[in-house]
Enzyme design. Structure first.
Site, mmCIF file in Angstrom:
data_model
loop_
_atom_site.group_PDB
_atom_site.id
_atom_site.type_symbol
_atom_site.label_atom_id
_atom_site.label_comp_id
_atom_site.label_asym_id
_atom_site.label_seq_id
_atom_site.Cartn_x
_atom_site.Cartn_y
_atom_site.Cartn_z
ATOM 1 N N ARG A 171 -11.124 9.488 1.678
ATOM 2 C CA ARG A 171 -11.611 10.471 0.707
ATOM 3 C C ARG A 171 -13.135 10.425 0.723
ATOM 4 N NH1 ARG A 171 -7.391 12.414 -2.321
ATOM 5 N NH2 ARG A 171 -5.553 11.083 -2.437
ATOM 6 N N LYS A 213 -10.210 20.012 2.309
ATOM 7 C CA LYS A 213 -11.620 20.081 1.878
ATOM 8 C C LYS A 213 -12.487 19.123 2.694
ATOM 9 C CE LYS A 213 -12.643 17.975 -1.954
ATOM 10 N NZ LYS A 213 -12.748 17.614 -3.369
ATOM 11 N N ASP A 214 -12.001 17.901 2.898
ATOM 12 C CA ASP A 214 -12.791 16.913 3.630
ATOM 13 C C ASP A 214 -12.861 17.220 5.133
ATOM 14 O OD1 ASP A 214 -13.412 15.644 1.288
ATOM 15 O OD2 ASP A 214 -11.930 14.046 1.534
ATOM 16 N N ARG A 232 -0.255 -18.730 -14.999
ATOM 17 C CA ARG A 232 0.371 -17.632 -15.740
ATOM 18 C C ARG A 232 -0.188 -16.263 -15.360
ATOM 19 N NH1 ARG A 232 -1.403 -18.688 -21.297
ATOM 20 N NH2 ARG A 232 -3.202 -19.407 -20.138
ATOM 21 N N TYR A 277 -12.360 4.833 -11.288
ATOM 22 C CA TYR A 277 -13.804 5.008 -11.331
ATOM 23 C C TYR A 277 -14.244 5.653 -12.623
ATOM 24 C CZ TYR A 277 -12.478 9.375 -8.842
ATOM 25 O OH TYR A 277 -11.876 10.537 -8.428
ATOM 26 N N HIS A 293 -20.253 9.481 -1.846
ATOM 27 C CA HIS A 293 -19.312 8.366 -1.974
ATOM 28 C C HIS A 293 -18.006 8.695 -1.264
ATOM 29 C CE1 HIS A 293 -15.999 6.324 -4.241
ATOM 30 N NE2 HIS A 293 -16.734 5.297 -3.888
ATOM 31 N N HIS A 319 -18.171 12.482 -0.977
ATOM 32 C CA HIS A 319 -18.310 13.467 -2.050
ATOM 33 C C HIS A 319 -19.535 13.190 -2.917
ATOM 34 C CE1 HIS A 319 -13.641 13.655 -1.836
ATOM 35 N NE2 HIS A 319 -14.192 14.423 -0.914
ATOM 36 N N GLU A 366 -13.054 -9.289 -18.134
ATOM 37 C CA GLU A 366 -13.593 -8.055 -18.703
ATOM 38 C C GLU A 366 -13.996 -7.166 -17.544
ATOM 39 O OE1 GLU A 366 -16.893 -8.938 -21.276
ATOM 40 O OE2 GLU A 366 -15.573 -9.362 -22.965
ATOM 41 N N GLN A 420 -16.469 9.793 -18.185
ATOM 42 C CA GLN A 420 -15.165 10.157 -17.623
ATOM 43 C C GLN A 420 -14.622 8.967 -16.842
ATOM 44 O OE1 GLN A 420 -15.120 14.080 -15.837
ATOM 45 N NE2 GLN A 420 -13.588 13.475 -14.345
ATOM 46 N N LYS A 432 -21.223 6.310 -10.274
ATOM 47 C CA LYS A 432 -19.824 5.879 -10.327
ATOM 48 C C LYS A 432 -19.737 4.357 -10.282
ATOM 49 C CE LYS A 432 -18.214 9.966 -7.847
ATOM 50 N NZ LYS A 432 -17.603 10.487 -6.617
#
Length: 181
Positions: free
Chosen positions: A59, A167-168, A23, A131, A118, A62, A28, A47, A71
């Site tokens: 990405r 930016k990257d 199914r 995250y 990261h 950072h 968790e 956050q 994170k």
């Protein structure tokens, strides 16, 4: 939950206990009590972020020089190659990186502590990435290290050039970057 250290002991691979049958499945994705028991960390997440990216989007790398963020990251659709780079000058693993495949299928999560840069590369046609962070996003403190820095020598599973943000593309080299003590 099963917690495994990566090649950098502070970066942890989290494998949840998944219950499934014909199914579907249940697990968790986070329990404060289990987190503390399994990792020894008393972490508060303030956050939660959700991003969607297309294949070959890269990405990162950072980090925030003030209000550093730990994170806990995972993928809920698709697959990424996720990377954490130790940028703590006082660390025995300074300048080293750990990379793991995270996917909706394997349901793994990666703990990236404060003091790490990261980034991730999308391997599937698209990926949705969640995250949780230990501090709030502070754009004035955000920094980036170029993804292909020769001193870091990260082995990205790329085919062709990555799709980068403006930016990257302008990120600094590891040698020029503002790092942690």
């Amino acid at each position: 939950m099963n917690v495994k250290p990566t090649s950098i002991p502070d970066v942890l691979l989290i494998e949840p206990k998944v219950f499934g049958d014909e199914r579907g499945f249940f697990f968790e994705s986070f329990s404060q009590r289990q987190w503390q028991q399994a990792t020894g960390l008393n972490t508060a997440f303030v956050q939660h972020n959700h991003s969607r990216s297309l294949k070959n989007v890269l990405r990162g790398l950072h980090y925030q020089v003030q209000q550093p963020q730990g994170k806990l990251v995972r993928v809920v659709q698709g697959e990424v190659f996720d990377v954490a780079v130790d940028i703590r000058r006082s660390s025995p693993t300074f300048g080293q990186w750990a990379g793991e495949i995270l996917s909706a299928e394997n349901k793994r999560q990666l703990w990236v502590p404060e003091g790490f840069a990261h980034g991730f590369l999308v391997l599937s046609e698209s990926a949705e990435f969640l995250y949780q962070t230990t501090d709030y996003y502070a754009p004035e403190h955000e920094r980036a290290i170029i993804w292909n820095d020769p001193d870091l020598n990260i082995v990205w599973p790329l085919t062709g050039e990555p799709n980068l943000s403006a930016k990257d593309r302008q990120a600094k080299s590891f040698r020029e970057a503002e790092l942690f003590p």
